[in-house]
Design an enzyme around this catalytic site. Structure first.
Site, PDB file in Angstrom:
ATOM      1  N   HIS A  72      -4.261  47.036  39.206  1.00  0.00           N
ATOM      2  CA  HIS A  72      -4.935  47.363  40.472  1.00  0.00           C
ATOM      3  C   HIS A  72      -5.084  48.865  40.639  1.00  0.00           C
ATOM      4  O   HIS A  72      -4.210  49.651  40.268  1.00  0.00           O
ATOM      5  CB  HIS A  72      -4.234  46.733  41.670  1.00  0.00           C
ATOM      6  CG  HIS A  72      -2.826  47.199  41.914  1.00  0.00           C
ATOM      7  ND1 HIS A  72      -2.531  48.251  42.750  1.00  0.00           N
ATOM      8  CD2 HIS A  72      -1.632  46.736  41.484  1.00  0.00           C
ATOM      9  CE1 HIS A  72      -1.218  48.420  42.817  1.00  0.00           C
ATOM     10  NE2 HIS A  72      -0.652  47.515  42.043  1.00  0.00           N
ATOM     11  N   ASP A 189       2.643  53.153  40.711  1.00  0.00           N
ATOM     12  CA  ASP A 189       2.232  51.787  41.018  1.00  0.00           C
ATOM     13  C   ASP A 189       0.866  51.886  41.708  1.00  0.00           C
ATOM     14  O   ASP A 189       0.786  52.230  42.869  1.00  0.00           O
ATOM     15  CB  ASP A 189       3.267  51.148  41.939  1.00  0.00           C
ATOM     16  CG  ASP A 189       2.857  49.800  42.485  1.00  0.00           C
ATOM     17  OD1 ASP A 189       1.913  49.195  41.947  1.00  0.00           O
ATOM     18  OD2 ASP A 189       3.488  49.351  43.471  1.00  0.00           O
ATOM     19  N   GLU A 223      -4.652  45.020  45.871  1.00  0.00           N
ATOM     20  CA  GLU A 223      -3.401  44.324  45.536  1.00  0.00           C
ATOM     21  C   GLU A 223      -2.299  44.658  46.520  1.00  0.00           C
ATOM     22  O   GLU A 223      -1.462  43.801  46.853  1.00  0.00           O
ATOM     23  CB  GLU A 223      -2.985  44.690  44.109  1.00  0.00           C
ATOM     24  CG  GLU A 223      -1.838  43.857  43.550  1.00  0.00           C
ATOM     25  CD  GLU A 223      -0.458  44.397  43.896  1.00  0.00           C
ATOM     26  OE1 GLU A 223       0.533  43.662  43.691  1.00  0.00           O
ATOM     27  OE2 GLU A 223      -0.348  45.552  44.386  1.00  0.00           O
ATOM     28  N   GLU A 224      -2.250  45.896  46.992  1.00  0.00           N
ATOM     29  CA  GLU A 224      -1.153  46.318  47.868  1.00  0.00           C
ATOM     30  C   GLU A 224      -1.153  45.594  49.212  1.00  0.00           C
ATOM     31  O   GLU A 224      -0.150  45.614  49.920  1.00  0.00           O
ATOM     32  CB  GLU A 224      -1.207  47.836  48.093  1.00  0.00           C
ATOM     33  CG  GLU A 224      -0.903  48.672  46.855  1.00  0.00           C
ATOM     34  CD  GLU A 224       0.533  48.545  46.358  1.00  0.00           C
ATOM     35  OE1 GLU A 224       1.321  47.811  46.977  1.00  0.00           O
ATOM     36  OE2 GLU A 224       0.847  49.176  45.339  1.00  0.00           O
ATOM     37  N   ASP A 244       1.861  45.855  35.691  1.00  0.00           N
ATOM     38  CA  ASP A 244       2.259  46.460  36.962  1.00  0.00           C
ATOM     39  C   ASP A 244       3.659  47.045  36.806  1.00  0.00           C
ATOM     40  O   ASP A 244       4.176  47.140  35.695  1.00  0.00           O
ATOM     41  CB  ASP A 244       2.204  45.417  38.082  1.00  0.00           C
ATOM     42  CG  ASP A 244       1.832  46.011  39.435  1.00  0.00           C
ATOM     43  OD1 ASP A 244       2.272  47.136  39.728  1.00  0.00           O
ATOM     44  OD2 ASP A 244       1.106  45.352  40.206  1.00  0.00           O
ATOM     45  N   HIS A 324       7.576  52.307  45.301  1.00  0.00           N
ATOM     46  CA  HIS A 324       6.962  52.542  46.612  1.00  0.00           C
ATOM     47  C   HIS A 324       7.574  53.745  47.323  1.00  0.00           C
ATOM     48  O   HIS A 324       7.486  53.875  48.547  1.00  0.00           O
ATOM     49  CB  HIS A 324       7.035  51.296  47.503  1.00  0.00           C
ATOM     50  CG  HIS A 324       6.018  50.272  47.139  1.00  0.00           C
ATOM     51  ND1 HIS A 324       5.639  49.261  47.993  1.00  0.00           N
ATOM     52  CD2 HIS A 324       5.287  50.088  46.015  1.00  0.00           C
ATOM     53  CE1 HIS A 324       4.722  48.501  47.413  1.00  0.00           C
ATOM     54  NE2 HIS A 324       4.498  48.985  46.207  1.00  0.00           N
TER      55      HIS A 324
END
Length: 387
Positions: A72, A189, A223-224, A244, A324
């Site tokens: 993504h 990410d 995607e998030e 990922d 994250h």
């Protein structure tokens, strides 16, 4: 064909370029254009969905039973919730991330008239003013605000700048590429996953590698927020591997070296046979690997399955410390992932039944439970096999 050599410098340069392009969910047009140009430069024809998910097909010997590799393009970010009377902006997060990692971040807000730089600060940011209260202020998005680096002392000033509720805020990645192979940055990410895919594709193109079936190279844009690959797949695709991040943290088996193969996430186990094949490829090609399970994690594959796509799915990851947040990875994992992707897409199709969407039980896969059932007592065996 075994794993292919990966252009390490290309992989890192792609990651560096990708990190320079802001792409929080909802603001992905610039990075879609960049990746599209790179795919075309590598020799693939590209098509975009209405909203901008990318699909590029590398032809194989068969179109049926196609394989897909997906990452993504979107990252975490924030959005303007309210124009405050003090000339600052109240924010809500895009994606799931803690305001703890937002405090002190440099960022940009994209308004209709242009972008403005600024900083995300706690409501009580000055120790000279608030003394010990700077340490006792709770952590949360209700306790931070965006300070605009422009003349903005009131709500009217913000409006004159053209900033509105709903405008997207992109947080600076602040990347560092260290000589020992570690990379520290926000948004690894999944900019790192995209770089892995491009490096694997470059290797395949450079070697003019043949594949048994078409390979779909997919890049999603939401995607998030849980949308992922729900609308990017076609009926030709029989199996899909998501690239990922894996969480290297206490209680997890992920590492910042080698490939971490996910056995399950919060939506349940990944496909038994596809995952087993990936493990076998790592063993055959001497690619370092480990397995892990993620209890609070979902990827592009989850959204595809939930959308009703009947595809085998697997997840291969690069270990990330502090996912994250201020994330850290190692180049060893990125190279290992790219090698595994090349080994997978060039490997023979083992389940020929997957060429068709539906068929009879002939050729249907088997799992070790049949063998285990043979060791049960006759009554139990008959009951187990009848289920």
């Amino acid at each position: 064909m075994s794993r292919l050599p990966i252009d390490h410098e290309y992989l890192l340069s792609m990651l560096d370029e990708l990190l320079k392009i802001p792409s929080p969910t909802g603001y992905t047009d610039p990075i879609v254009r960049f990746v599209t140009r790179e795919l075309e430069r590598l020799g693939l024809e590209v098509e975009l969905t209405r909203r901008g998910a990318i699909r590029a097909i590398r032809p194989g010997a068969e179109t049926r039973g196609a394989r897909a590799i997906v990452s993504h393009l979107d990252t975490l970010g924030a959005q303007v919730k309210r124009l405050k009377e003090n000339g600052r902006l109240e924010l809500v997060p895009i994606g799931h991330w803690s305001a703890r990692f937002a405090e002190g971040a440099r960022a940009a807000v994209f308004a209709e008239k242009g972008g403005y730089r600024g900083t995300i600060l706690p409501l009580k940011a000055s120790g000279h003013t608030f003394n010990d209260e700077v340490d006792t202020l709770p952590v949360g998005w209700d306790y931070v605000e965006f300070r605009i680096d422009a003349m903005a002392r009131t709500k009217d000033d913000i409006q004159r700048l053209g900033i509105e509720i709903g405008d997207i805020v992109a947080v600076d990645p602040q990347p560092e590429f260290l000589d020992n192979g570690f990379i520290v940055s926000r948004h690894l990410d999944n900019k790192a996953g995209v770089a892995v895919m491009l490096a694997a594709l470059k290797a395949l193109q450079g070697e003019e590698a043949e594949t048994p079936v078409d390979t779909h190279w997919l890049f999603t844009i939401a995607e998030e927020v849980g949308v992922g690959a729900s609308s990017a797949l076609t009926q030709d695709i029989a199996s899909m591997i998501a690239v990922d991040n894996g969480t290297s943290a206490p209680g997890q088996n992920s590492e910042e070296f080698g490939v971490t193969i996910a056995m399950a996430d919060q939506t349940g186990p990944f496909d038994y046979h596809l995952t087993k094949k990936l493990v076998a490829l790592c063993q055959e090609d001497e690619i370092r690997y480990q397995k892990d399970i993620f209890r609070y994690y979902r990827s592009d594959s989850a959204s595809a399955i939930e959308a009703g796509h009947d595809v085998r799915t697997a997840l291969i990851t690069f270990g990330v410390d502090a996912s994250h947040g201020y994330e850290r990875i190692h180049t060893h994992a990125l190279r290992s992932l790219a090698e595994l992707v090349t080994a997978y897409v060039t490997s023979p199709v083992m389940i020929k039944r997957d060429f068709e969407e539906t068929s009879s039980v002939t050729g249907f896969t088997r799992q070790p439970t049949d063998e285990a059932a043979q060791k049960l007592t006759p009554g139990i065996k008959d009951e187990a096999l009848s289920k």
